[in-house]
Design an enzyme around this catalytic site. Structure first.
Site, PDB file in Angstrom:
ATOM      1  N   GLN A  11       0.820  -1.204  -0.503  1.00 41.50           N
ATOM      2  CA  GLN A  11       0.066   0.259   0.152  1.00 41.50           C
ATOM      3  C   GLN A  11       0.517   1.128  -0.050  1.00 41.50           C
ATOM      4  OE1 GLN A  11      -3.839   1.772   2.556  1.00 41.50           O
ATOM      5  NE2 GLN A  11      -2.215   0.943   3.547  1.00 41.50           N
ATOM      6  N   THR A  62       2.623  -7.013   8.119  1.00 42.66           N
ATOM      7  CA  THR A  62       1.442  -6.523   8.892  1.00 42.66           C
ATOM      8  C   THR A  62      -0.336  -6.810   9.170  1.00 42.66           C
ATOM      9  OG1 THR A  62       0.658  -5.779   6.242  1.00 42.66           O
ATOM     10  CG2 THR A  62       2.533  -4.402   7.454  1.00 42.66           C
ATOM     11  N   ASP A 102       2.156   3.010  14.999  1.00 39.06           N
ATOM     12  CA  ASP A 102       2.013   3.616  16.740  1.00 39.06           C
ATOM     13  C   ASP A 102       1.073   2.405  17.433  1.00 39.06           C
ATOM     14  OD1 ASP A 102      -0.367   2.526  14.027  1.00 39.06           O
ATOM     15  OD2 ASP A 102      -2.069   4.059  15.616  1.00 39.06           O
ATOM     16  N   TYR A 125       2.428  -7.726  16.659  1.00 37.94           N
ATOM     17  CA  TYR A 125       3.009  -7.113  15.832  1.00 37.94           C
ATOM     18  C   TYR A 125       3.042  -5.660  16.228  1.00 37.94           C
ATOM     19  CZ  TYR A 125       2.528  -3.405  12.233  1.00 37.94           C
ATOM     20  OH  TYR A 125       2.150  -2.450  11.556  1.00 37.94           O
ATOM     21  N   LYS A 129       7.791  -5.248  15.840  1.00 34.81           N
ATOM     22  CA  LYS A 129       7.703  -3.732  15.310  1.00 34.81           C
ATOM     23  C   LYS A 129       8.762  -3.361  15.801  1.00 34.81           C
ATOM     24  CE  LYS A 129       6.206  -1.972  12.076  1.00 34.81           C
ATOM     25  NZ  LYS A 129       6.983  -2.095  10.424  1.00 34.81           N
TER      26      LYS A 129
HETATM   27  N1  LIG Z   1      -1.666  -0.388   7.216  1.00 34.11           N
HETATM   28  C1  LIG Z   1      -1.355   0.285   8.129  1.00 34.11           C
HETATM   29  O1  LIG Z   1      -2.792   0.628   8.905  1.00 34.11           O
HETATM   30  C2  LIG Z   1      -0.115   0.755   8.877  1.00 34.11           C
HETATM   31  C3  LIG Z   1      -0.020   1.847  10.271  1.00 34.11           C
HETATM   32  C4  LIG Z   1       0.986   1.620  10.652  1.00 34.11           C
HETATM   33  C5  LIG Z   1       2.021   1.363   9.952  1.00 34.11           C
HETATM   34  N2  LIG Z   1       2.493   0.640   8.964  1.00 34.11           N
HETATM   35  C6  LIG Z   1       3.438   0.104   8.765  1.00 34.11           C
HETATM   36  O2  LIG Z   1       3.610   1.293   7.568  1.00 34.11           O
HETATM   37  C7  LIG Z   1       4.819  -0.090   6.566  1.00 34.11           C
HETATM   38  C8  LIG Z   1       3.626  -0.650   4.958  1.00 34.11           C
HETATM   39  O3  LIG Z   1       2.430  -0.489   5.243  1.00 34.11           O
HETATM   40  P1  LIG Z   1       1.606  -1.388   4.301  1.00 34.11           P
HETATM   41  O4  LIG Z   1       0.200  -0.790   4.576  1.00 34.11           O
HETATM   42  O5  LIG Z   1       1.822  -0.425   2.321  1.00 34.11           O
HETATM   43  O6  LIG Z   1       2.017  -3.097   3.778  1.00 34.11           O
HETATM   44  P2  LIG Z   1       1.277  -3.734   3.296  1.00 34.11           P
HETATM   45  O7  LIG Z   1       0.726  -3.321   2.135  1.00 34.11           O
HETATM   46  O8  LIG Z   1       1.343  -4.749   3.568  1.00 34.11           O
HETATM   47  O9  LIG Z   1       2.701  -3.829   2.108  1.00 34.11           O
HETATM   48  C9  LIG Z   1       4.260  -4.867   3.068  1.00 34.11           C
HETATM   49  C10 LIG Z   1       4.548  -5.478   1.274  1.00 34.11           C
HETATM   50  O10 LIG Z   1       5.971  -5.678   2.494  1.00 34.11           O
HETATM   51  C11 LIG Z   1       6.292  -6.968   1.695  1.00 34.11           C
HETATM   52  N3  LIG Z   1       6.200  -7.757   2.155  1.00 34.11           N
HETATM   53  C12 LIG Z   1       5.957  -8.261   3.576  1.00 34.11           C
HETATM   54  N4  LIG Z   1       6.818  -9.718   3.918  1.00 34.11           N
HETATM   55  C13 LIG Z   1       7.602  -9.605   3.440  1.00 34.11           C
HETATM   56  C14 LIG Z   1       9.385  -9.817   3.253  1.00 34.11           C
HETATM   57  N5  LIG Z   1       9.396 -10.944   4.260  1.00 34.11           N
HETATM   58  N6  LIG Z   1      10.741  -9.425   2.166  1.00 34.11           N
HETATM   59  C15 LIG Z   1      10.233  -8.967   1.383  1.00 34.11           C
HETATM   60  N7  LIG Z   1       8.493  -8.410   1.670  1.00 34.11           N
HETATM   61  C16 LIG Z   1       8.134  -8.094   2.076  1.00 34.11           C
HETATM   62  C17 LIG Z   1       4.571  -7.969   0.917  1.00 34.11           C
HETATM   63  O11 LIG Z   1       4.278  -8.340   0.181  1.00 34.11           O
HETATM   64  P3  LIG Z   1       3.220  -9.384   0.384  1.00 34.11           P
HETATM   65  O12 LIG Z   1       1.724  -8.852   0.063  1.00 34.11           O
HETATM   66  O13 LIG Z   1       3.362 -10.724  -1.246  1.00 34.11           O
HETATM   67  O14 LIG Z   1       2.883 -10.235   2.196  1.00 34.11           O
HETATM   68  C18 LIG Z   1       3.635  -6.586   0.928  1.00 34.11           C
HETATM   69  O15 LIG Z   1       4.030  -5.662  -1.038  1.00 34.11           O
HETATM   70  C19 LIG Z   1       4.702  -1.521   7.018  1.00 34.11           C
HETATM   71  O16 LIG Z   1       6.181  -0.858   7.901  1.00 34.11           O
HETATM   72  C20 LIG Z   1       3.436  -1.731   8.575  1.00 34.11           C
HETATM   73  O17 LIG Z   1       4.283  -2.055   9.713  1.00 34.11           O
HETATM   74  C21 LIG Z   1       1.135   0.079   8.377  1.00 34.11           C
END
Ligand SMILES: NC(=O)c1ccc[n+]([C@@H]2O[C@H](COP(=O)([O-])OP(=O)(O)OC[C@H]3O[C@@H](n4cnc5c(N)ncnc54)[C@H](OP(=O)(O)O)[C@@H]3O)[C@@H](O)[C@H]2O)c1
Length: 289
Positions: A11, A62, A102, A125, A129
């Protein structure tokens, strides 16, 4: 700058690639299966072949609830994966910008959390993190950690898309939609995060940054704003966390204050409703999804 974005199909990662290209950086985006950050050797080989100036890590495990039942996978990606990236960055002289959450806080504070507040995660989680933040700070001095929250954008799955879909179904079936009203945080738009991160990277100011939109609301208030924005006539009702149990506990208060960004004169995050209006506008563009 030559920027390597890990998790480029996620995302945030997708919008980060677009933002870096738009800012004329030499941009390389990569994700599974080309790179698996849980594999140290593969990660090191990949990064030394690209030789980036800066790595932005948007990759993580995530799925907050699934982390509770798969602790090993959560720590492999969210702690060990970050350590592998930090080691590879140190070897090739790159800086590493990492995204955190957060959910490192327990949610018991009454005011917004600042960077100097002590983390105390309640979920696997959040623990994994936080462990990622700690290994990064230990291994690589030239690091940035951006704690974001309640992320939504045009790409991937998120609360906005889920509420819109469910609200349409419930409205069609004449059913009510219940959303928790006792967890407070800040909806934050991916494109705002990308622009803010690039603004910080251009300054070479390392360390920990809270990076969310301004203001706060409950999930229920956010859901109300979403259904009103899309003009969905569904009966929306508040409920409590106790009435809507999930495998992973969530903090009741996860509002973050961008204290460091403000102190450095770098904060460009706007109020969450203003950012949501920009998201709706982008969505209406022909290129939006
Ligand atoms: N979403 C939220 O509300 C939120 C809130 C606070 C913080 N965050 C942080 O923001 C960041 C981005 O979140 P997002 O929502 O964009 O997450 P996301 O949509 O789940 O994207 C994460 C990406 O990382 C890939 N990935 C997972 N395991 C991996 C590995 N071992 N090696 C390489 N790539 C890998 C996933 O591939 P697959 O899909 O194929 O597994 C996916 O493409 C993360 O650090 C998350 O913890 C997110």
């Amino acid at each position: 700058m030559k920027i390597l974005i890990i998790g480029a199909n996620g995302q945030l990662g997708k919008d980060m690639v677009t933002a870096c290209k738009a800012a004329n950086h030499d941009t390389v985006g990569v994700d599974l299966p080309q790179i698996d950050i849980t594999d140290g050797n593969q990660t090191s080989r990949f990064i030394s072949s690209v030789k980036p100036d800066t790595i932005i890590n948007c990759a993580a495990f995530t799925a907050v609830d699934r982390c509770e039942s798969d602790r090993a996978k959560a720590f492999a990606a969210n702690r060990d994966g970050v350590a592998h990236l930090a080691e590879a960055a140190a070897t090739c002289g790159a800086a590493l910008a990492h995204i955190s959450t957060d959910y490192v806080f327990d949610g018991t504070k009454r005011e917004p959390y600042v960077e100097t507040d002590l983390p105390n995660p309640r979920s696997v989680y959040g623990e994994s993190k936080l462990a990622g933040e700690q290994v990064l700070a230990k291994i690589l001095p030239r690091h940035y950690i951006f704690r974001i929250a309640w992320l939504y954008g045009l790409q991937g799955a998120n609360f906005v898309k889920t509420i819109r879909t469910i609200a349409l179904q419930k409205a069609h079936n004449g059913e009510s939609l219940r959303v928790v009203d006792d967890q407070v945080g800040t909806p934050t738009y991916t494109r705002e995060v990308c622009a803010q991160i690039l603004a910080v990277l251009s300054q070479n100011t390392f360390g920990l940054f809270h990076c969310t939109a301004e203001g706060a609301c409950s999930w229920y208030a956010f859901a109300r704003h979403i259904i009103e924005s899309y003009r969905i006539a569904v009966d929306l009702q508040p409920c409590t966390t106790v009435e809507f149990p999930r495998p992973a506990p969530r903090p009741a208060n996860s509002v973050l204050e961008n204290a460091r960004l403000k102190k450095e004169g770098l904060n460009r995050m706007v109020e969450w409703r203003q950012a949501f209006a920009a998201f709706l506008e982008e969505e209406r563009q022909p290129s939006g999804e």
